[in-house]
Scaffold this motif. Sequence first.
Motif, PDB file in Angstrom:
ATOM      1  N   PHE A  58       5.278 -20.540 -13.771  1.00 35.20           N
ATOM      2  CA  PHE A  58       4.409 -19.752 -12.884  1.00 35.20           C
ATOM      3  C   PHE A  58       3.924 -18.813 -13.649  1.00 35.20           C
ATOM      4  N   ALA A  59       4.578 -18.125 -14.631  1.00 32.54           N
ATOM      5  CA  ALA A  59       4.045 -17.001 -15.440  1.00 32.54           C
ATOM      6  C   ALA A  59       2.727 -17.268 -16.061  1.00 32.54           C
ATOM      7  N   VAL A  60       2.252 -16.100 -16.380  1.00 36.33           N
ATOM      8  CA  VAL A  60       0.941 -16.252 -17.187  1.00 36.33           C
ATOM      9  C   VAL A  60       1.198 -16.880 -18.585  1.00 36.33           C
ATOM     10  N   SER A  61       0.668 -18.124 -18.846  1.00 37.73           N
ATOM     11  CA  SER A  61       1.088 -18.870 -20.224  1.00 37.73           C
ATOM     12  C   SER A  61       0.094 -20.116 -20.221  1.00 37.73           C
ATOM     13  N   GLY A  62      -0.051 -20.631 -21.508  1.00 39.42           N
ATOM     14  CA  GLY A  62      -0.875 -21.522 -21.615  1.00 39.42           C
ATOM     15  C   GLY A  62      -0.258 -22.795 -20.867  1.00 39.42           C
ATOM     16  N   ARG A  63       0.972 -22.825 -20.522  1.00 45.15           N
ATOM     17  CA  ARG A  63       1.486 -23.975 -19.802  1.00 45.15           C
ATOM     18  C   ARG A  63       1.670 -23.693 -18.175  1.00 45.15           C
ATOM     19  N   GLN A  64       1.097 -22.514 -17.815  1.00 44.01           N
ATOM     20  CA  GLN A  64       1.417 -22.280 -16.338  1.00 44.01           C
ATOM     21  C   GLN A  64       0.621 -23.327 -15.626  1.00 44.01           C
ATOM     22  N   ILE A  65       1.180 -23.544 -14.411  1.00 39.67           N
ATOM     23  CA  ILE A  65       0.592 -24.465 -13.419  1.00 39.67           C
ATOM     24  C   ILE A  65       0.545 -23.844 -11.882  1.00 39.67           C
ATOM     25  N   ASP A  66      -0.210 -24.666 -11.036  1.00 37.98           N
ATOM     26  CA  ASP A  66      -0.378 -24.076  -9.744  1.00 37.98           C
ATOM     27  C   ASP A  66       0.794 -24.752  -8.807  1.00 37.98           C
ATOM     28  N   ILE A  67       0.810 -24.197  -7.642  1.00 42.57           N
ATOM     29  CA  ILE A  67       1.922 -24.548  -6.689  1.00 42.57           C
ATOM     30  C   ILE A  67       1.540 -25.980  -6.220  1.00 42.57           C
ATOM     31  N   GLY A  68       0.214 -26.623  -6.139  1.00 45.07           N
ATOM     32  CA  GLY A  68      -0.045 -28.038  -5.743  1.00 45.07           C
ATOM     33  C   GLY A  68       0.421 -28.704  -6.720  1.00 45.07           C
ATOM     34  N   LYS A  69       0.149 -28.579  -8.024  1.00 44.72           N
ATOM     35  CA  LYS A  69       0.807 -29.525  -9.278  1.00 44.72           C
ATOM     36  C   LYS A  69       2.302 -29.446  -9.281  1.00 44.72           C
ATOM     37  N   ALA A  70       2.884 -28.226  -9.099  1.00 46.99           N
ATOM     38  CA  ALA A  70       4.425 -28.254  -8.902  1.00 46.99           C
ATOM     39  C   ALA A  70       4.973 -29.184  -7.642  1.00 46.99           C
ATOM     40  N   GLN A  71       4.143 -29.054  -6.618  1.00 41.14           N
ATOM     41  CA  GLN A  71       4.458 -29.835  -5.603  1.00 41.14           C
ATOM     42  C   GLN A  71       4.552 -31.331  -5.654  1.00 41.14           C
ATOM     43  N   GLU A  72       3.628 -31.878  -6.578  1.00 42.34           N
ATOM     44  CA  GLU A  72       3.594 -33.080  -6.929  1.00 42.34           C
ATOM     45  C   GLU A  72       4.777 -33.602  -7.801  1.00 42.34           C
ATOM     46  N   ILE A  73       5.089 -32.581  -8.854  1.00 36.80           N
ATOM     47  CA  ILE A  73       6.072 -32.799  -9.572  1.00 36.80           C
ATOM     48  C   ILE A  73       7.354 -32.818  -8.820  1.00 36.80           C
ATOM     49  N   ALA A  74       7.523 -32.096  -8.137  1.00 32.65           N
ATOM     50  CA  ALA A  74       8.904 -31.844  -7.298  1.00 32.65           C
ATOM     51  C   ALA A  74       9.148 -33.113  -6.329  1.00 32.65           C
ATOM     52  N   GLN A  75       8.046 -33.507  -5.539  1.00 29.81           N
ATOM     53  CA  GLN A  75       7.969 -34.868  -5.075  1.00 29.81           C
ATOM     54  C   GLN A  75       8.587 -36.109  -6.077  1.00 29.81           C
ATOM     55  N   VAL A  76       7.984 -36.329  -7.002  1.00 32.46           N
ATOM     56  CA  VAL A  76       8.403 -37.008  -7.991  1.00 32.46           C
ATOM     57  C   VAL A  76      10.185 -36.924  -8.268  1.00 32.46           C
ATOM     58  N   ILE A  77      10.112 -35.901  -8.748  1.00 34.19           N
ATOM     59  CA  ILE A  77      11.654 -35.543  -9.101  1.00 34.19           C
ATOM     60  C   ILE A  77      12.610 -36.008  -8.007  1.00 34.19           C
ATOM     61  N   ARG A  78      12.325 -35.492  -6.814  1.00 33.79           N
ATOM     62  CA  ARG A  78      13.098 -35.793  -5.421  1.00 33.79           C
ATOM     63  C   ARG A  78      13.259 -37.220  -5.177  1.00 33.79           C
ATOM     64  N   GLN A  79      12.170 -37.965  -5.571  1.00 32.95           N
ATOM     65  CA  GLN A  79      12.288 -39.491  -5.089  1.00 32.95           C
ATOM     66  C   GLN A  79      13.469 -40.175  -6.179  1.00 32.95           C
ATOM     67  N   THR A  80      13.681 -39.519  -7.340  1.00 34.07           N
ATOM     68  CA  THR A  80      14.911 -40.148  -7.804  1.00 34.07           C
ATOM     69  C   THR A  80      16.102 -39.616  -7.693  1.00 34.07           C
ATOM     70  N   ARG A  81      16.210 -38.725  -6.719  1.00 37.03           N
ATOM     71  CA  ARG A  81      17.718 -38.428  -6.279  1.00 37.03           C
ATOM     72  C   ARG A  81      18.090 -38.868  -4.854  1.00 37.03           C
ATOM     73  N   ASN A  82      19.256 -38.723  -4.685  1.00 32.82           N
ATOM     74  CA  ASN A  82      19.877 -39.165  -3.389  1.00 32.82           C
ATOM     75  C   ASN A  82      19.633 -38.143  -2.311  1.00 32.82           C
ATOM     76  N   THR A  83      19.273 -36.839  -2.681  1.00 32.48           N
ATOM     77  CA  THR A  83      19.034 -35.664  -1.800  1.00 32.48           C
ATOM     78  C   THR A  83      17.821 -35.240  -1.869  1.00 32.48           C
ATOM     79  N   GLU A  84      16.654 -35.981  -1.281  1.00 33.32           N
ATOM     80  CA  GLU A  84      15.604 -35.770  -1.374  1.00 33.32           C
ATOM     81  C   GLU A  84      14.873 -34.563  -1.048  1.00 33.32           C
ATOM     82  N   ASN A  85      15.532 -34.161   0.041  1.00 35.91           N
ATOM     83  CA  ASN A  85      15.174 -32.800   0.654  1.00 35.91           C
ATOM     84  C   ASN A  85      15.938 -31.343   0.350  1.00 35.91           C
ATOM     85  N   ALA A  86      17.231 -31.878  -0.146  1.00 30.47           N
ATOM     86  CA  ALA A  86      18.000 -30.743  -0.353  1.00 30.47           C
ATOM     87  C   ALA A  86      17.625 -29.874  -1.595  1.00 30.47           C
TER      88      ALA A  86
END
Length: 255
Positions: free
Chosen positions: A39-67
Amino acid sequence: MSIDTSKAKEVVVKTCGVRTVEAAIAATEAGADIIGVIFAVSGRQIDIGKAQEIAQVIRQTRNTENAVLSASAIHEGISATASASEFFQACASRILSSSRPLLAGVFQNQPLEHILHVARAVPLDLVQLHGIEPVDMAEKIPVPVIKVFHVDDQFSLDSSDLFTTFQHSIVLLDTKVAGTDQQGGKGVSFDWTLAKKLADRGMPFLMAGGLTPDNVAAAVEVGGAWGVDVSSGIETNKVKDVAKIKAFVNNAKGV
């Protein structure tokens, strides 16, 4: 105080600068323990919306989806008189006992209010402070903090901030590129024997800077790091490369 450090001996892999769901899936399938989004200024910076998409995918692979990890829970029960090595070993063990991969958000010299907003909105498991933030900022962040220490000619293992307890939970050593204000992200290594001196003090830490699939095994052996952190080293033409991600994780873990 008795501390179980068995889990802390496992080599942890953090793949950083992930910008797409596809790269997050590739890192997860390869066995990465921590996935970093910037989230820092960088060529690899993303916004909250894209991070939420990534977070959702990651949590789907875990047993503790909302933890979400809690810094207070990670630190709870550690003796106030624990040495720095005891404290960070305990944190490492407890963080590794969580369902993985964990999602870390990387910030650099940004307002605390912004960091807290992003951490809640995504949500993040870990916050990485990659600038020159004061170490006591971590006390105000509810999730465990990875605090970077920039290695250059002025770096000293005698820095008291490095060994401060009950603030950040993970220490990260990264290269400060000489002659610039660049704080990591340029694929430049530092002297790994310096990292080994920290490891010899019983301190678990992440090590970054110039790591690639070809040199990560040597870096782990020489530097004695608890974990390794990579971004540009798993890219081709500045895009995350699935084959390089797999090779890096395998070589780091000795698979």
